[in-house]
Design an enzyme around this catalytic site. Structure first.
Site, PDB file in Angstrom:
ATOM      1  CE  LYS A 158      -2.938   1.925   4.692  1.00  0.00           C
ATOM      2  NZ  LYS A 158      -2.634   1.012   3.664  1.00  0.00           N
TER       3      LYS A 158
ATOM      4  CB  SER B  16      -0.962   0.020   1.188  1.00  0.00           C
ATOM      5  OG  SER B  16      -0.256   0.214   2.400  1.00  0.00           O
TER       6      SER B  16
END
Length: 188
Positions: free
Chosen positions: A89, A51
């Site tokens: 993230k 990700s």
């Protein structure tokens, strides 16, 4: 003669104990310092998944700072809101911010922001006539128009392959373990 040897052994016993303690105390202090540093200052983390590509890759190892102030575009590690795991993230929205993506352009509070960490991904998709990041307004995703107090809105850098704020909403400040300070493995 036997008595002299036993007497000498008894005399040497305290000095052997003293020598042993001279090793034990520094080792104990080092262990306490290491545990304290890891618990309150810095910790190693292994990146899992794709990700955050191309910034970080699966099995990269990073150090997080537990004391750093969280700023826009910092990469953070936090407790997942959907499973018993930690995610990594990028912070896009700070408390009070409104976030929107239109035609692969990021807008925060109506101001356009460049995302240089996305340039390779976006270029590849644009060449195929596609958008790398699907258009969205934060309220479409979360029902909120702005990021709540003590919360953050996060996105993965590899937006086509990232479960992030678009899926699970905001991340509470209390769920954040730390800000990525640097990658230490691999060394390329």
């Amino acid at each position: 003669m036997m008595g002299d040897e036993k007497m000498e052994e008894v005399k040497n016993k305290p000095s052997k104990m003293k020598e042993l303690m001279s090793w034990v105390w520094p080792i104990l202090i080092a262990i306490i310092v290491a545990v304290g540093v890891r618990q309150f200052l810095f910790a190693p983390v292994t990146v899992k998944g794709e990700s955050m590509e191309n910034t970080y890759h699966d099995n990269d190892r990073v150090i997080i700072s537990k004391l750093s102030k969280i700023e826009r575009f910092d990469v953070v590690v936090f407790e997942s809101p959907v499973e018993d795991d930690h995610y990594i993230k990028r912070v896009i929205g700070l408390p009070g911010d409104h976030v929107e993506v239109k035609n692969d352009e990021l807008f925060i509070n109506g101001k356009k922001y460049d995302e240089p960490y996305e340039s390779d991904h976006v270029k590849d998709y644009k060449a195929d006539g596609l958008n790398f990041t699907e258009d969205f307004k934060m309220e479409d995703v979360t029902g909120e128009k702005v990021v709540p107090e003590d919360s953050y809105f996060v996105l993965g850098d590899n937006r086509q392959n990232s479960s992030d704020g678009r899926d699970y909403g905001f991340i509470k400040k209390s769920a954040i373990s730390g800000v990525v300070a640097f990658k230490f493995f691999p060394w390329n």
